[in-house]
Enzyme design. Structure first.
Site, PDB file in Angstrom:
ATOM      1  CE  LYS A   8       0.583   1.081   4.683  1.00  0.00           C
ATOM      2  NZ  LYS A   8       1.442   2.333   4.926  1.00  0.00           N
ATOM      3  CG  ASP A 135       0.032   0.290   8.552  1.00  0.00           C
ATOM      4  OD1 ASP A 135      -0.612   1.055   8.877  1.00  0.00           O
ATOM      5  OD2 ASP A 135       1.267   0.267   8.103  1.00  0.00           O
TER       6      ASP A 135
END
Length: 282
Positions: A8, A135
Site C-alpha cells: 500500500k 497497519d
C-alpha cells in the site's frame, strides 16, 4: 494455500497528536496496490512447530517474527494444535513504507481463518491483529481507506480512478522507529485530509495535489536526504501527485497517463534507482 499479500501507499499522512504511551495519532489516506508478495501456507500434521521461510534472506528474521506472532495470536484464542510451513515470496521492497510486513501478517490471519474454519469476521480478525501492528487491520480489509487513531480506525473511501503508480526506492531504507523518534523535531505540514478524500472520490487530481502531504517527510529527509531528491525529481518531471509513502524510503508518483509514467520508469531505472510500476486498487 497460496494467497496474495498486497502493498500500500500512504497518499497522505497527517500527525494530529500523541498518546501518553508515545504512539502518534494520525489521519492517513491509504491506497492498496496491485504489487504484492505471495504467501504459501501448508499444514504440517506431524510437526510440533511452525516454520517461516522467505526468499529474501535479509528479511527472514523480521518477517518470520511477525508471521509467527500472527499464528500465535490465533492459537492463543482458539487453542488449536496445528502447525504450518509458511513461505514468503518477496516482491514488496523492505524498509520502504509500503507495509509489506503488516500485509504478510494480515494474510496469514486470513488464510488460517479459512484453513482452520474458525469463522472469524473481518472485524474479529482486526481485533486479533491490532496488538500485532496498527497497519494490519487495513490489510485485512484490503480497501482504500481513511485511517485514523494509530491507523486502526478505518473508514472506506471510494476513489473515482485507479492510478498508474511508479514506486522509486533509494538503495537505503529507513527505520519506522527512527523516523517517528525524529518527527516531533519538525513543524507539521499544511495537509487537508478531507480534501484529499474529496479529490479522490471526485477524480479531482488538482485538489488532491494542493491538499496532500506527509508529516514524516521532514524527519525522513533529514535522515536520508536522497528521499527529497527523488520527490523533487518526480515533481519536476511533471508528476504533481508525488510524495514519500509512510516513513519511507520509497517514493511514488501517481498518474493516469500510462505512456508518460512508463517513460519516467525507464529514466529512473537508468539512473540506478529501484523502480516498480504498479497501480492502485479502487
Amino acid at each position: 494455500m497460496v494467497i496474495k499479500s498486497p502493498a500500500k501507499i500512504n497518499l497522505a499522512l497527517q500527525i494530529t497528536g500523541k498518546r501518553d504511551d508515545g504512539y502518534h495519532l494520525l489521519r492517513m489516506v491509504n491506497l492498496p496496490l496491485a504489487l504484492h508478495d505471495v504467501i504459501e501456507i501448508e499444514t504440517l500434521p506431524y510437526y510440533n512447530d511452525t516454520y517461516v521461510t522467505c526468499d529474501e534472506m535479509r528479511l527472514v528474521g523480521l518477517r518470520s517474527n511477525l508471521c509467527t506472532k500472527a499464528v500465535d495470536a490465533l492459537r492463543a484464542r482458539f487453542g488449536f494444535k496445528n502447525h504450518f510451513m509458511i513461505h514468503i515470496h518477496k516482491e514488496i521492497p523492505f524498509a520502504a513504507g509500503l507495509g509489506g510486513g503488516s500485509s504478510n501478517a494480515a494474510v496469514v490471519l486470513i488464510a488460517l481463518n479459512h484453513i482452520l474454519k474458525l469463522g472469524l469476521s473481518e472485524e474479529e480478525l482486526c481485533e486479533i491483529a491490532l496488538p500485532l501492528g496498527s497497519d494490519i487491520p487495513f490489510f485485512i480489509k484490503g480497501r482504500p481507506a481513511l485511517a485514523e487513531g494509530i491507523g486502526d480506525q478505518l473508514t472506506p473511501i471510494y476513489p473515482k480512478n485507479a492510478y498508474h503508480c511508479l514506486l522509486v526506492k533509494p538503495e537505503k531504507g529507513l527505520s519506522t522507529k527512527d523516523v517517528y523518534l525524529r518527527c516531533d523535531d519538525f513543524e507539521r505540514l499544511s495537509i487537508d485530509i478531507d480534501n484529499v478524500v474529496k479529490g479522490l472520490e471526485e477524480g479531482d487530481d488538482a485538489l488532491v495535489a494542493t491538499s496532500f502531504g506527509n508529516d514524516l517527510f521532514p524527519a525522513s529527509t533529514a535522515l536520508l536526504p536522497e528521499v527529497k531528491d527523488v520527490v523533487d525529481m518526480l515533481r519536476k518531471d511533471g508528476f504533481p501527485l508525488s510524495a514519500m509513502s509512510g516513513s519511507g524510503s520509497c517514493c511514488f508518483a501517481l498518474s493516469l497517463d500510462n505512456k508518460k509514467i512508463k517513460a519516467e520508469e525507464r529514466k529512473l531505472a537508468k539512473l540506478g534507482y529501484d523502480v516498480i510500476l504498479t497501480e492502485t486498487k479502487k
